[in-house]
Design an enzyme around this catalytic site. Structure first.
Site, PDB file in Angstrom:
ATOM      1  N   GLY A 191       0.846  -1.252   0.052  1.00  0.00           N
ATOM      2  CA  GLY A 191       0.169   0.154   0.013  1.00  0.00           C
ATOM      3  C   GLY A 191       0.693   1.088  -0.061  1.00  0.00           C
ATOM      4  O   GLY A 191       1.250   1.535   1.027  1.00  0.00           O
ATOM      5  N   LEU A 192       0.937   1.938  -1.058  1.00  0.00           N
ATOM      6  CA  LEU A 192       1.605   3.167  -1.091  1.00  0.00           C
ATOM      7  C   LEU A 192       0.498   4.318  -1.689  1.00  0.00           C
ATOM      8  O   LEU A 192       0.541   5.217  -0.828  1.00  0.00           O
ATOM      9  CB  LEU A 192       2.489   3.209  -2.417  1.00  0.00           C
ATOM     10  N   GLU A 198      -2.539   6.686  -2.142  1.00  0.00           N
ATOM     11  CA  GLU A 198      -3.913   7.281  -1.488  1.00  0.00           C
ATOM     12  C   GLU A 198      -4.710   7.880  -2.284  1.00  0.00           C
ATOM     13  O   GLU A 198      -4.219   8.361  -3.498  1.00  0.00           O
ATOM     14  CB  GLU A 198      -3.459   8.086  -0.370  1.00  0.00           C
ATOM     15  N   ILE A 233      -8.026  -5.420 -36.275  1.00  0.00           N
ATOM     16  CA  ILE A 233      -7.768  -6.671 -37.188  1.00  0.00           C
ATOM     17  C   ILE A 233      -9.164  -7.505 -37.391  1.00  0.00           C
ATOM     18  O   ILE A 233      -9.602  -8.170 -38.121  1.00  0.00           O
ATOM     19  CB  ILE A 233      -6.544  -7.186 -37.011  1.00  0.00           C
ATOM     20  N   HIS A 234      -9.855  -7.782 -35.851  1.00  0.00           N
ATOM     21  CA  HIS A 234     -10.960  -8.346 -35.887  1.00  0.00           C
ATOM     22  C   HIS A 234     -12.079  -7.568 -36.098  1.00  0.00           C
ATOM     23  O   HIS A 234     -13.199  -8.355 -36.250  1.00  0.00           O
ATOM     24  CB  HIS A 234     -11.038  -8.736 -34.192  1.00  0.00           C
ATOM     25  N   GLU A 282       2.195   1.452 -11.199  1.00  0.00           N
ATOM     26  CA  GLU A 282       3.393   1.387 -10.644  1.00  0.00           C
ATOM     27  C   GLU A 282       3.967   2.712 -11.414  1.00  0.00           C
ATOM     28  O   GLU A 282       5.334   2.722 -12.168  1.00  0.00           O
ATOM     29  CB  GLU A 282       4.182   0.248 -11.095  1.00  0.00           C
ATOM     30  N   SER A 313       2.783   6.784 -17.632  1.00  0.00           N
ATOM     31  CA  SER A 313       3.759   7.127 -18.683  1.00  0.00           C
ATOM     32  C   SER A 313       4.400   8.441 -18.404  1.00  0.00           C
ATOM     33  O   SER A 313       5.641   8.538 -18.710  1.00  0.00           O
ATOM     34  CB  SER A 313       3.151   6.719 -20.056  1.00  0.00           C
TER      35      SER A 313
HETATM   36  C1  LIG Z   1      -5.432  -1.864 -11.090  1.00  0.00           C
HETATM   37  C2  LIG Z   1      -4.739  -0.926 -10.427  1.00  0.00           C
HETATM   38  C3  LIG Z   1      -3.863  -1.911  -9.268  1.00  0.00           C
HETATM   39  C4  LIG Z   1      -3.180  -0.849  -8.682  1.00  0.00           C
HETATM   40  N1  LIG Z   1      -2.279  -1.672  -7.578  1.00  0.00           N
HETATM   41  C5  LIG Z   1      -1.745  -0.711  -6.765  1.00  0.00           C
HETATM   42  C6  LIG Z   1      -1.116  -1.440  -5.590  1.00  0.00           C
HETATM   43  O1  LIG Z   1      -1.009  -2.562  -5.599  1.00  0.00           O
HETATM   44  N2  LIG Z   1      -0.586  -0.436  -4.422  1.00  0.00           N
HETATM   45  C7  LIG Z   1      -0.332   0.970  -4.814  1.00  0.00           C
HETATM   46  O2  LIG Z   1       0.218   1.429  -3.749  1.00  0.00           O
HETATM   47  N3  LIG Z   1      -0.882   1.526  -5.899  1.00  0.00           N
HETATM   48  C8  LIG Z   1      -1.725   0.783  -6.754  1.00  0.00           C
HETATM   49  N4  LIG Z   1      -2.409   1.323  -7.842  1.00  0.00           N
HETATM   50  C9  LIG Z   1      -2.025   2.858  -7.959  1.00  0.00           C
HETATM   51  C10 LIG Z   1      -1.280   3.297  -9.043  1.00  0.00           C
HETATM   52  O3  LIG Z   1       0.043   3.075  -8.976  1.00  0.00           O
HETATM   53  C11 LIG Z   1      -1.848   4.804  -9.127  1.00  0.00           C
HETATM   54  O4  LIG Z   1      -3.133   4.602  -9.867  1.00  0.00           O
HETATM   55  C12 LIG Z   1      -0.762   5.542 -10.275  1.00  0.00           C
HETATM   56  O5  LIG Z   1       0.452   5.664  -9.561  1.00  0.00           O
HETATM   57  C13 LIG Z   1      -1.284   6.730 -10.441  1.00  0.00           C
HETATM   58  O6  LIG Z   1      -1.746   7.480  -9.521  1.00  0.00           O
HETATM   59  P1  LIG Z   1      -3.425   8.303  -9.623  1.00  0.00           P
HETATM   60  O7  LIG Z   1      -4.123   7.296  -9.913  1.00  0.00           O
HETATM   61  O8  LIG Z   1      -3.621   8.860  -8.286  1.00  0.00           O
HETATM   62  O9  LIG Z   1      -3.258   9.129 -10.813  1.00  0.00           O
HETATM   63  P2  LIG Z   1      -2.738  10.691 -10.672  1.00  0.00           P
HETATM   64  O10 LIG Z   1      -1.256  11.109 -10.006  1.00  0.00           O
HETATM   65  O11 LIG Z   1      -3.778  11.667 -10.141  1.00  0.00           O
HETATM   66  O12 LIG Z   1      -2.476  11.145 -12.225  1.00  0.00           O
HETATM   67  C14 LIG Z   1      -3.279  11.732 -13.005  1.00  0.00           C
HETATM   68  C15 LIG Z   1      -2.671  12.125 -14.380  1.00  0.00           C
HETATM   69  O13 LIG Z   1      -1.852  13.400 -13.989  1.00  0.00           O
HETATM   70  C16 LIG Z   1      -0.722  12.922 -14.481  1.00  0.00           C
HETATM   71  N5  LIG Z   1       0.434  13.657 -13.694  1.00  0.00           N
HETATM   72  C17 LIG Z   1       0.732  13.345 -12.413  1.00  0.00           C
HETATM   73  N6  LIG Z   1       1.634  14.060 -12.068  1.00  0.00           N
HETATM   74  C18 LIG Z   1       2.135  14.470 -13.005  1.00  0.00           C
HETATM   75  C19 LIG Z   1       3.277  15.370 -13.492  1.00  0.00           C
HETATM   76  N7  LIG Z   1       4.120  15.639 -12.154  1.00  0.00           N
HETATM   77  N8  LIG Z   1       3.976  15.488 -14.696  1.00  0.00           N
HETATM   78  C20 LIG Z   1       3.079  15.100 -15.580  1.00  0.00           C
HETATM   79  N9  LIG Z   1       1.985  14.449 -15.377  1.00  0.00           N
HETATM   80  C21 LIG Z   1       1.330  14.118 -14.332  1.00  0.00           C
HETATM   81  C22 LIG Z   1      -0.700  11.279 -14.582  1.00  0.00           C
HETATM   82  O14 LIG Z   1       0.334  10.892 -15.495  1.00  0.00           O
HETATM   83  C23 LIG Z   1      -2.034  10.985 -14.935  1.00  0.00           C
HETATM   84  O15 LIG Z   1      -1.926  11.254 -16.460  1.00  0.00           O
HETATM   85  C24 LIG Z   1      -3.051   0.573  -8.747  1.00  0.00           C
HETATM   86  C25 LIG Z   1      -3.967   1.059  -9.929  1.00  0.00           C
HETATM   87  C26 LIG Z   1      -4.721   0.383 -10.490  1.00  0.00           C
HETATM   88  C27 LIG Z   1      -5.559   1.229 -11.449  1.00  0.00           C
END
Ligand SMILES: Cc1cc2nc3c(=O)[nH]c(=O)nc-3n(C[C@H](O)[C@H](O)[C@H](O)COP(=O)(O)OP(=O)(O)OC[C@H]3O[C@@H](n4cnc5c(N)ncnc54)[C@H](O)[C@@H]3O)c2cc1C
Length: 380
Positions: A124-125, A127, A337-338, A363, A366
């Site tokens: 859990g990282l 929030e 393609i489908h 994780e 992009s």
């Molecule tokens: C199916 C799934 C499984 C997951 N599993 C885990 C897990 O096991 N443990 C865990 O801790 N987390 C987990 N996550 C969380 C995941 O790592 C985060 O969703 C991810 O890091 C993005 O954070 P956010 O969703 O809050 O997006 P945000 O940080 O709010 O980003 C929203 C948009 O803003 C962009 N953005 C943000 N900051 C910047 C910047 N400085 N410059 C340019 N663009 C920026 C992002 O790229 C994105 O396009 C999971 C997520 C999903 C969907």
């Protein structure tokens, strides 16, 4: 430089492929619709060593290399990306954090059962208001006598509702910023720890994703993993390795999408011939195969650096960025393609298309990978 797989690596690929074809392929859509990790699969994954791929046998693991880890994750994703995501999060986040930074006693108590597949791990990282900017987390850990008291919640946690062991990051000294965050390990059933909302997801639906909540959750002092205040720095090192896993997942998913598209292009006839005889379709397949080959090389390079204990932050981010983005394109071309059959659930194309989007988000998105790479390039 020798890019050939060893006979053992070829055997490993064949073994995991045969397992995925026999034990996972028949259930992919049923598990997707049920929206939960199939508990019955855990002992079968464990019997192949897939729940402790890179950990030494001493800790109940299979003792394989980072490249071999990629092969396993790739072969699972080729058939079911969501099972692959669960295996990657279990191995590459929760168990890896304990292996890299846990004490001997924590490894014995938590890592061994995780590596043997007796329970699933969660990490859990993230929030609700701290995603890409994870260091802005609010979850706190306060010393009270001989216990830590954790309060807060974590969002989008893989195995948040079902993992038996969880590693959680919390602020122990807010004034110290990045150096005021620590990691803690606990078991499900600890009073004050509960699962919150289970997410209803676009894809990766056989992998559980839930909120986890801490309400005056008391942990013993020795629940801290690694050095107090170094949890965030350790997290970045865990993610360096974890991202290679998501790169491998992307390569495997793209491979599965490519194979489905190739198969369909040879079968489907229009204008009196297989659609594979049209140059427009041939070029799509050629581009998919070329990008997959490039992504695989980047991924194995990053994994090889890990095996050499060399610096790999840039290589991991490049592999994750490139592999996840070409996988999105491969899944989209697979649907294209489908034709209309790519839009319905009778063919695997639509599921690859839904699952793949997680690869450019989880994780580190992009955008964050580009930021990590650019910072390194510019020496910032
Ligand atoms: C199916 C799934 C499984 C997951 N599993 C885990 C897990 O096991 N443990 C865990 O801790 N987390 C987990 N996550 C969380 C995941 O790592 C985060 O969703 C991810 O890091 C993005 O954070 P956010 O969703 O809050 O997006 P945000 O940080 O709010 O980003 C929203 C948009 O803003 C962009 N953005 C943000 N900051 C910047 C910047 N400085 N410059 C340019 N663009 C920026 C992002 O790229 C994105 O396009 C999971 C997520 C999903 C969907």
């Amino acid at each position: 430089m020798d890019l050939r797989p060893t006979p053992e690596q070829e055997f490993l690929r064949r073994t995991v492929r045969e397992f995925a074809e026999a034990e996972i392929r028949p259930h992919v859509m049923e598990w997707d619709e049920a929206q939960g990790f199939p508990a019955g699969l855990l002992p079968r994954l464990a019997s192949l060593g897939l729940m402790g791929i890179q950990f030494p046998e001493l800790y109940g693991g299979a003792g394989l290399s980072a490249i071999e880890y990629c092969i396993c994750i790739e072969e699972l994703a080729r058939v079911d990306p969501s099972v692959s995501l669960s295996v990657a999060a279990h191995n590459g986040l929760c168990a890896a954090h304990l292996f890299m930074f846990g004490s001997d006693a924590q490894k014995e108590r938590y890592l061994v059962p995780l590596a043997k597949g007796e329970t699933l791990g969660a990490w859990g990282l993230t929030e609700a208001s701290a995603g890409s900017d994870a260091a802005a987390m609010r979850t706190s850990a306060r010393r009270d006598g001989d216990t830590w008291v954790i309060n807060g919640s974590k969002q989008f946690i893989t195995h948040g509702a079902i993992g038996g062991t969880i590693v959680v990051m919390a602020v122990t000294e807010r004034a110290r910023g990045h150096h005021g965050i620590s990691a803690f390990v606990l078991e499900r059933g600890t009073p004050g720890f509960s699962a919150g909302k289970k997410e209803n997801k676009l894809g990766m639906r056989a992998s559980d994703t839930s909120e986890v909540i801490f309400q005056d959750c008391r942990l013993p002092l020795d629940a801290i993993v690694g050095v107090e205040g170094e949890g965030f720095t350790n997290t970045l090192q865990v993610l360096d390795a974890g991202r290679v896993g998501i790169a491998a997942l992307s390569v495997g998913l793209a491979q599965g999408a490519y194979e489905a598209a190739r198969r369909y292009a040879l079968e489907r006839r229009q204008f009196g011939q297989p659609i594979a005889s049209f140059q427009a379709i041939q070029w799509k397949l050629a581009d998919m195969a070329t990008r997959i080959a490039a992504a695989r090389l980047l991924t194995y390079h990053a994994a090889w650096l890990k095996d050499q204990h060399a610096s790999r932050t840039t290589a991991s981010s490049m592999a994750k960025l490139y592999a996840s983005e070409i996988a999105v394109r491969a899944a989209e071309e697979c649907v294209q393609i489908h034709g209309g059959y790519g839009f319905v659930k009778d063919y695997p194309a639509e599921k690859f298309f839904r699952d793949v989007k997680l690869c450019t988000i989880g994780e580190g998105t992009s955008e964050i990978q580009r930021l990590v790479i650019a910072r390194r390039l510019l020496g910032k």
